[in-house]
Design a protein around this motif. Structure first.
Motif, mmCIF file in Angstrom:
data_model
loop_
_atom_site.group_PDB
_atom_site.id
_atom_site.type_symbol
_atom_site.label_atom_id
_atom_site.label_comp_id
_atom_site.label_asym_id
_atom_site.label_seq_id
_atom_site.Cartn_x
_atom_site.Cartn_y
_atom_site.Cartn_z
ATOM 1 N N GLU A 112 0.862 -1.203 0.000
ATOM 2 C CA GLU A 112 0.000 0.000 0.000
ATOM 3 C C GLU A 112 0.890 1.242 0.000
ATOM 4 O OE1 GLU A 112 -2.318 -1.112 3.595
ATOM 5 O OE2 GLU A 112 -4.068 -1.180 2.278
ATOM 6 N N LEU A 113 1.050 1.843 -1.176
ATOM 7 C CA LEU A 113 1.980 2.978 -1.321
ATOM 8 C C LEU A 113 1.502 4.217 -0.564
ATOM 9 C CD1 LEU A 113 2.755 2.816 -5.154
ATOM 10 C CD2 LEU A 113 4.286 2.140 -3.274
ATOM 11 N N HIS A 114 0.167 4.381 -0.442
ATOM 12 C CA HIS A 114 -0.364 5.615 0.158
ATOM 13 C C HIS A 114 -1.011 5.364 1.504
ATOM 14 C CE1 HIS A 114 -0.544 7.389 -4.142
ATOM 15 N NE2 HIS A 114 0.664 7.360 -3.644
ATOM 16 N N GLY A 115 -0.628 4.269 2.160
ATOM 17 C CA GLY A 115 -1.176 3.982 3.480
ATOM 18 C C GLY A 115 -2.567 3.385 3.388
ATOM 19 N N THR A 116 -3.321 3.506 4.467
ATOM 20 C CA THR A 116 -4.653 2.910 4.531
ATOM 21 C C THR A 116 -5.632 3.806 5.284
ATOM 22 O OG1 THR A 116 -5.953 1.028 5.313
ATOM 23 C CG2 THR A 116 -4.050 1.626 6.658
ATOM 24 N N LEU A 117 -6.868 3.779 4.784
ATOM 25 C CA LEU A 117 -7.946 4.537 5.431
ATOM 26 C C LEU A 117 -8.690 3.622 6.413
ATOM 27 C CD1 LEU A 117 -8.753 7.428 5.215
ATOM 28 C CD2 LEU A 117 -10.235 6.905 3.285
ATOM 29 N N ARG A 118 -8.196 2.423 6.627
ATOM 30 C CA ARG A 118 -8.849 1.480 7.552
ATOM 31 C C ARG A 118 -8.486 1.777 9.009
ATOM 32 N NH1 ARG A 118 -13.070 -1.408 5.546
ATOM 33 N NH2 ARG A 118 -12.832 -1.369 3.294
ATOM 34 N N THR A 119 -7.373 2.543 9.194
ATOM 35 C CA THR A 119 -7.019 2.866 10.592
ATOM 36 C C THR A 119 -6.719 4.362 10.693
ATOM 37 O OG1 THR A 119 -4.640 2.514 10.233
ATOM 38 C CG2 THR A 119 -5.969 0.589 10.948
ATOM 39 N N LEU A 158 6.142 8.953 0.926
ATOM 40 C CA LEU A 158 5.507 7.642 1.016
ATOM 41 C C LEU A 158 6.269 6.761 2.011
ATOM 42 C CD1 LEU A 158 4.443 8.932 -1.595
ATOM 43 C CD2 LEU A 158 4.369 6.685 -2.603
ATOM 44 N N PRO A 159 5.565 5.770 2.607
ATOM 45 C CA PRO A 159 6.257 4.894 3.573
ATOM 46 C C PRO A 159 7.463 4.228 2.907
ATOM 47 C CG PRO A 159 3.937 4.229 3.278
ATOM 48 C CD PRO A 159 4.188 5.354 2.343
ATOM 49 N N TYR A 160 8.637 4.373 3.560
ATOM 50 C CA TYR A 160 9.877 3.917 2.919
ATOM 51 C C TYR A 160 9.822 2.431 2.559
ATOM 52 C CZ TYR A 160 14.647 2.940 1.754
ATOM 53 O OH TYR A 160 15.752 2.539 1.068
ATOM 54 N N ASP A 161 9.322 1.592 3.484
ATOM 55 C CA ASP A 161 9.343 0.146 3.198
ATOM 56 C C ASP A 161 8.428 -0.182 2.019
ATOM 57 O OD1 ASP A 161 7.023 -1.042 5.754
ATOM 58 O OD2 ASP A 161 7.137 0.849 4.642
ATOM 59 N N LYS A 168 11.521 -2.861 -5.801
ATOM 60 C CA LYS A 168 12.094 -4.204 -6.041
ATOM 61 C C LYS A 168 11.181 -5.011 -6.982
ATOM 62 C CE LYS A 168 15.136 -5.167 -2.098
ATOM 63 N NZ LYS A 168 14.725 -4.339 -0.904
ATOM 64 N N ALA A 169 9.870 -4.874 -6.764
ATOM 65 C CA ALA A 169 8.904 -5.588 -7.624
ATOM 66 C C ALA A 169 9.014 -5.074 -9.060
ATOM 67 C CB ALA A 169 7.483 -5.384 -7.096
ATOM 68 N N ALA A 170 9.241 -3.763 -9.206
ATOM 69 C CA ALA A 170 9.348 -3.182 -10.555
ATOM 70 C C ALA A 170 10.620 -3.656 -11.249
ATOM 71 C CB ALA A 170 9.335 -1.660 -10.466
ATOM 72 N N GLU A 171 11.651 -3.928 -10.469
ATOM 73 C CA GLU A 171 12.906 -4.425 -11.069
ATOM 74 C C GLU A 171 12.800 -5.902 -11.433
ATOM 75 O OE1 GLU A 171 15.692 -1.195 -8.664
ATOM 76 O OE2 GLU A 171 15.465 -3.236 -7.894
ATOM 77 N N ARG A 172 11.910 -6.618 -10.736
ATOM 78 C CA ARG A 172 11.816 -8.081 -10.929
ATOM 79 C C ARG A 172 10.739 -8.464 -11.962
ATOM 80 N NH1 ARG A 172 10.193 -12.275 -6.028
ATOM 81 N NH2 ARG A 172 10.217 -14.203 -7.306
ATOM 82 N N ALA A 173 9.756 -7.592 -12.148
ATOM 83 C CA ALA A 173 8.580 -7.966 -12.966
ATOM 84 C C ALA A 173 8.943 -8.216 -14.428
ATOM 85 C CB ALA A 173 7.535 -6.849 -12.890
ATOM 86 N N ASP A 174 8.286 -9.226 -15.037
ATOM 87 C CA ASP A 174 8.394 -9.332 -16.506
ATOM 88 C C ASP A 174 7.049 -8.981 -17.159
ATOM 89 O OD1 ASP A 174 8.277 -13.002 -16.773
ATOM 90 O OD2 ASP A 174 7.047 -11.577 -15.657
ATOM 91 N N LEU A 175 6.042 -8.711 -16.281
ATOM 92 C CA LEU A 175 4.759 -8.213 -16.774
ATOM 93 C C LEU A 175 4.186 -7.267 -15.708
ATOM 94 C CD1 LEU A 175 2.433 -8.216 -18.837
ATOM 95 C CD2 LEU A 175 1.525 -10.290 -17.712
ATOM 96 N N TRP A 176 3.903 -6.010 -16.111
ATOM 97 C CA TRP A 176 3.405 -4.986 -15.174
ATOM 98 C C TRP A 176 2.062 -4.512 -15.710
ATOM 99 C CZ3 TRP A 176 5.879 -3.132 -10.686
ATOM 100 C CH2 TRP A 176 5.279 -2.015 -10.081
#
Ligand code: NAD
Ligand code: APR
Length: 236
Positions: A112-119, A158-161, A168-176
């Motif tokens: 969740e790049l922009h956090g959550t509205l659940r809490t 944005l939250p660093y983690d 990392k996912a963008a570097e690993r993906a072969d389909l986005w």
């Protein structure tokens, strides 16, 4: 063609924006007709400025969004994505959305790049509570601090983690696959480009054109995400 790429790919990332949740009844931000920012001033409502200097309107805006959230449910598109993850067809969901619908539909390890509205969380001691408190007019932590939604506000980083994992996912993906984002907000909109630069195929499914359409290997405009996902699901 997309069903073929989904079957062939070894690491597929699905990247979602507010357009993923409009079929659940939540308005998006920049749609020509119904986008929230077409009628509301985002800096006056959803920014660090608003939190500090415009608190009454800030609270009212997030009460409205949390109430809407609690009245809506994930739609068939969220369920299909959760099913595809279980079956190993897709491997990671990265979302700009704060509604938690992917998780409610059964997706796991959602970034969740922009956090959550659940809490909501205390400005003073960082204690988090269920966002229902806003609807119940409870804005104070037990320590006396003010409770703010756990979303990334305009003006915040944005939250660093989350960013780190998404990069990392963008570097690993072969389909986005982009679903329902105008790709107008940084740094989230940098991710599809990073994936493409690392050799991924880029697919953009969005009702309206985006500034990154020229980068895409496949574009689907003018179609609802829920319908597109149901059609593809029949071939998987
Ligand atoms: P922005 O375009 O100014 O940049 C986003 C933020 O991320 C900036 O504050 C910047 O410090 C940080 N950033 C930029 N590049 C980065 C990188 N490579 N790594 C880590 N951090 C980086 O966005 P903004 O107008 O300041 O809005 C901040 C964020 O808040 C946006 O992503 C926006 O989508 C989000 N937002 C969320 C809501 C909500 O309700 N969920 C409402 C408004 C804004
Ligand atoms: N099917 C396909 N596309 C859709 C649908 C649908 N059912 N509904 C809306 N869309 C498209 C719209 O045409 C629009 O271009 O989804 C896109 C949503 O774009 P935005 O409203 O800009 O939402 P998003 O890209 O997620 O915004 C990024 O900005 O305000 C911040 O934090 C907020 O996370 C948000 C960020």
């Amino acid at each position: 063609m997309l069903e073929k790429w989904l079957k062939e790919s070894s690491y597929t990332v699905v990247f979602t924006g507010a357009g993923m949740s409009t079929e659940s009844g939540l308005p998006d931000f920049r749609s020509a007709k119904s986008g929230l920012w077409r009628t509301k001033n985002l800096q006056q409502l959803a920014s660090t400025y608003a939190l500090q200097h415009n608190r009454e309107e800030f609270i009212a805006f997030y009460q409205y969004r949390i109430r809407a959230l609690l009245e809506c449910q994930p739609h068939i598109g969220h369920t299909i994505l959760a099913n595809w993850q279980t079956r190993g067809i897709i491997h990671q969901i990265v979302t700009q959305n704060v509604d938690g619908f992917h998780q409610q539909a059964g997706s796991t390890n959602v970034i969740e790049l922009h956090g959550t509205l659940r809490t909501v969380r205390c400005l003073r001691c960082k204690q988090t509570y269920d966002a229902k408190r806003y609807v119940e007019e409870q804005f104070e932590c037990t320590c006396g601090g003010f409770l703010r939604p756990s979303v990334v506000l305009f003006g915040e980083s944005l939250p660093y983690d989350a960013i780190e994992q998404a990069w990392k996912a963008a570097e690993r993906a072969d389909l986005w696959i982009v679903l329902g984002s105008s790709l107008q907000v940084s740094p989230a909109n940098e991710l599809p480009v990073i994936a493409k630069r690392n050799g991924a195929k880029l697919v953009i499914v969005n009702m309206e054109p985006t500034p990154f359409d020229d980068w895409a290997d496949l574009i689907v405009h003018g179609r609802k995400i829920g319908e597109v996902l149901q059609e593809i699901d029949e071939f998987l």
